[in-house]
Design a protein around this motif. Sequence first.
Motif, PDB file in Angstrom:
ATOM      1  N   TYR A 107      -1.996  -4.567  -1.486  1.00 43.22           N
ATOM      2  CA  TYR A 107      -1.259  -4.477  -0.219  1.00 43.22           C
ATOM      3  C   TYR A 107      -0.513  -3.117  -0.488  1.00 43.22           C
ATOM      4  O   TYR A 107       0.295  -2.559   0.538  1.00 43.22           O
ATOM      5  CB  TYR A 107      -0.142  -5.432  -0.271  1.00 43.22           C
ATOM      6  N   ILE A 108      -0.763  -2.163  -1.383  1.00 37.96           N
ATOM      7  CA  ILE A 108      -0.243  -0.898  -1.280  1.00 37.96           C
ATOM      8  C   ILE A 108      -0.609   0.093  -0.186  1.00 37.96           C
ATOM      9  O   ILE A 108       0.093   0.720   0.303  1.00 37.96           O
ATOM     10  CB  ILE A 108      -0.480  -0.203  -2.705  1.00 37.96           C
ATOM     11  N   ALA A 109      -1.696  -0.278   0.490  1.00 37.33           N
ATOM     12  CA  ALA A 109      -2.177   0.505   1.709  1.00 37.33           C
ATOM     13  C   ALA A 109      -1.142   0.247   3.069  1.00 37.33           C
ATOM     14  O   ALA A 109      -1.240   1.132   3.637  1.00 37.33           O
ATOM     15  CB  ALA A 109      -3.508   0.162   1.946  1.00 37.33           C
ATOM     16  N   GLY A 110      -0.224  -0.699   2.962  1.00 37.87           N
ATOM     17  CA  GLY A 110       0.582  -1.040   4.034  1.00 37.87           C
ATOM     18  C   GLY A 110       1.891  -0.296   3.803  1.00 37.87           C
ATOM     19  O   GLY A 110       2.817  -0.611   4.497  1.00 37.87           O
ATOM     20  N   TYR A 111       2.043   0.725   3.001  1.00 38.94           N
ATOM     21  CA  TYR A 111       3.344   1.510   2.511  1.00 38.94           C
ATOM     22  C   TYR A 111       3.775   2.246   3.902  1.00 38.94           C
ATOM     23  O   TYR A 111       4.902   2.170   4.147  1.00 38.94           O
ATOM     24  CB  TYR A 111       3.298   2.230   1.624  1.00 38.94           C
ATOM     25  N   THR A 154       5.875  -6.401  -5.657  1.00 36.08           N
ATOM     26  CA  THR A 154       6.169  -7.728  -4.681  1.00 36.08           C
ATOM     27  C   THR A 154       4.884  -8.545  -4.429  1.00 36.08           C
ATOM     28  O   THR A 154       4.677  -9.599  -4.626  1.00 36.08           O
ATOM     29  CB  THR A 154       6.823  -7.243  -3.501  1.00 36.08           C
ATOM     30  N   PHE A 155       3.843  -7.758  -4.037  1.00 35.20           N
ATOM     31  CA  PHE A 155       2.630  -8.513  -3.469  1.00 35.20           C
ATOM     32  C   PHE A 155       1.238  -8.138  -4.231  1.00 35.20           C
ATOM     33  O   PHE A 155       0.341  -8.755  -4.280  1.00 35.20           O
ATOM     34  CB  PHE A 155       2.278  -8.030  -2.005  1.00 35.20           C
ATOM     35  N   GLY A 156       1.392  -6.923  -4.973  1.00 33.02           N
ATOM     36  CA  GLY A 156       0.201  -6.667  -5.671  1.00 33.02           C
ATOM     37  C   GLY A 156      -0.429  -5.364  -5.197  1.00 33.02           C
ATOM     38  O   GLY A 156      -0.006  -4.937  -4.215  1.00 33.02           O
TER      39      GLY A 156
END
Length: 135
Positions: free
Chosen positions: A28-32, A23-25
């Motif tokens: 942004y995975i750190a925001g899981y 969705t965002f790239g």
Amino acid sequence: MFYLNFPVFLLLVVFSRQVLNITFGKEYIAGYIALILLGGAYLTSVFSFPAIYTLQMLKKTKNLLYISIINASLNVLLNFELIPIYGIAGAAAASLATFSVGTLLLVWFSYREIHVLPISKAHIKSLIAGLISIT
């Protein structure tokens, strides 16, 4: 409502990193963790809808006002305490706590008026089965 939202929540828990990446790239995975906590918050709020409608129907809207004030105050306080320490995950945890407290208050006020709970044994069984399936 629960049976529509719970599978989506489970998918977000299991595939949160992939959802954020698609969705965002990658940045942004750190925001899981925040995504999982917010998913839990919104899943919790599903149980508040029948209580809200019940209190509105019974013209107990002052109770809704008081609960909203409590929720807003709690959310500001928790965000003030948790964001400096945990960042976005702290904000999500504050929202989860606020949604949970608000839902419990709404269900309690509603139950006090009409003695009906919006949570059944089937909900609890589904919740347990779903949580077991992702562990």
